[in-house]
Design an enzyme around this catalytic site. Sequence first.
Site, PDB file in Angstrom:
ATOM      1  CE1 TYR A   1      49.918 -13.567  38.646  1.00  0.00           C
ATOM      2  CE2 TYR A   1      49.304 -11.383  38.158  1.00  0.00           C
ATOM      3  CZ  TYR A   1      49.514 -12.284  39.110  1.00  0.00           C
ATOM      4  OH  TYR A   1      49.442 -11.965  40.278  1.00  0.00           O
TER       5      TYR A   1
ATOM      6  N   GLY B   1      38.987 -15.062  47.910  1.00  0.00           N
ATOM      7  CA  GLY B   1      38.346 -15.848  46.816  1.00  0.00           C
ATOM      8  C   GLY B   1      36.846 -15.964  46.344  1.00  0.00           C
TER       9      GLY B   1
END
Length: 321
Positions: free
Chosen positions: A53, A213
């Site tokens: 990340y 999402g």
Amino acid sequence: MQHTNLGRSGLTVSRLVLGTMNFGPHTTESDSFSIMDSAIDSGINFFDTANVYGGDRKGHTEEIVGNWFTESGRRDEVVLATKVYGQTAEHPNGKGVSAKQIRFAVEESLRRLQTDHIDLYQMHHIDRSTPWEELWQAMDVLVAQGKILYVGSSNFAGWHLAQANEAASRRHSYGLISEQSKYSLITRDIELEVLPAAQAYGIGVISWSPLEGGLLGGVLAKAESGRRSKPRVRERIESLRPQLEQWEQLCADLGHGPGDVALAWQHTRPGITGPIVGPRTMDQLDGARRALDINLDESTLARIDEIFPGPGGPAPEAYAW
């Protein structure tokens, strides 16, 4: 805040998991610190990150979390989860979960996180080229060294969970205690095999992308900007419009935000420890916390199933007698 044990372990975790993927690429370090402060103050003690990340700067998210540990002094209050698998170096052994990569990756994560141990070390994906025996040997060494406490997985099929824990059992290792899977009202595939396998082996399931999402967060009522303005996203919204219209109307009738109801639904699902919420802002974190105060009755759950039908239960009952 609600808490529960993670799988069959004695580890106590919050039923909301703070996802940190936005820290760095979309959220400044200062704002990330504020979100982590607020999360831990409200009882969210389960923080999830990964060694890849950070957007273009892989590992930057772990660095932000590590800087917060140093500044806040609250490392011991956190159940820290990170992941190994993704490409972190350009050489052939720079990804996966070989013994070599695990040894390298854990040291790098510990350095970035500024800690001496990781509570939950997760395989970010199945590695089809590494034997289970090699994997568990490497993980057992890390447990013996005190560098990790528990092992988890992510994006595993049900039969991967069975293989992994059977291989661990042969070595008298503890095996997996958690699995991270994509799970939402729109994507319910794990109800067939993953959830039943996880429950059978005492593996707690952590759901990622619980709002699909943002599609379950009231997307129709929001302006067509940012991610929602992308052609691929707009096409998906249009393909789901009849369901999304019914969903947003149901949530309006309940008097709650669609994203809050979608998270509340997660807590009604057998085998789900909690969803990962990845706030970019404090307002988004506040919204996620509201989900814990929503109770969905049987009639509401039945209506939700009408809007977003699941696969029909676990396999093989879902498709056979």
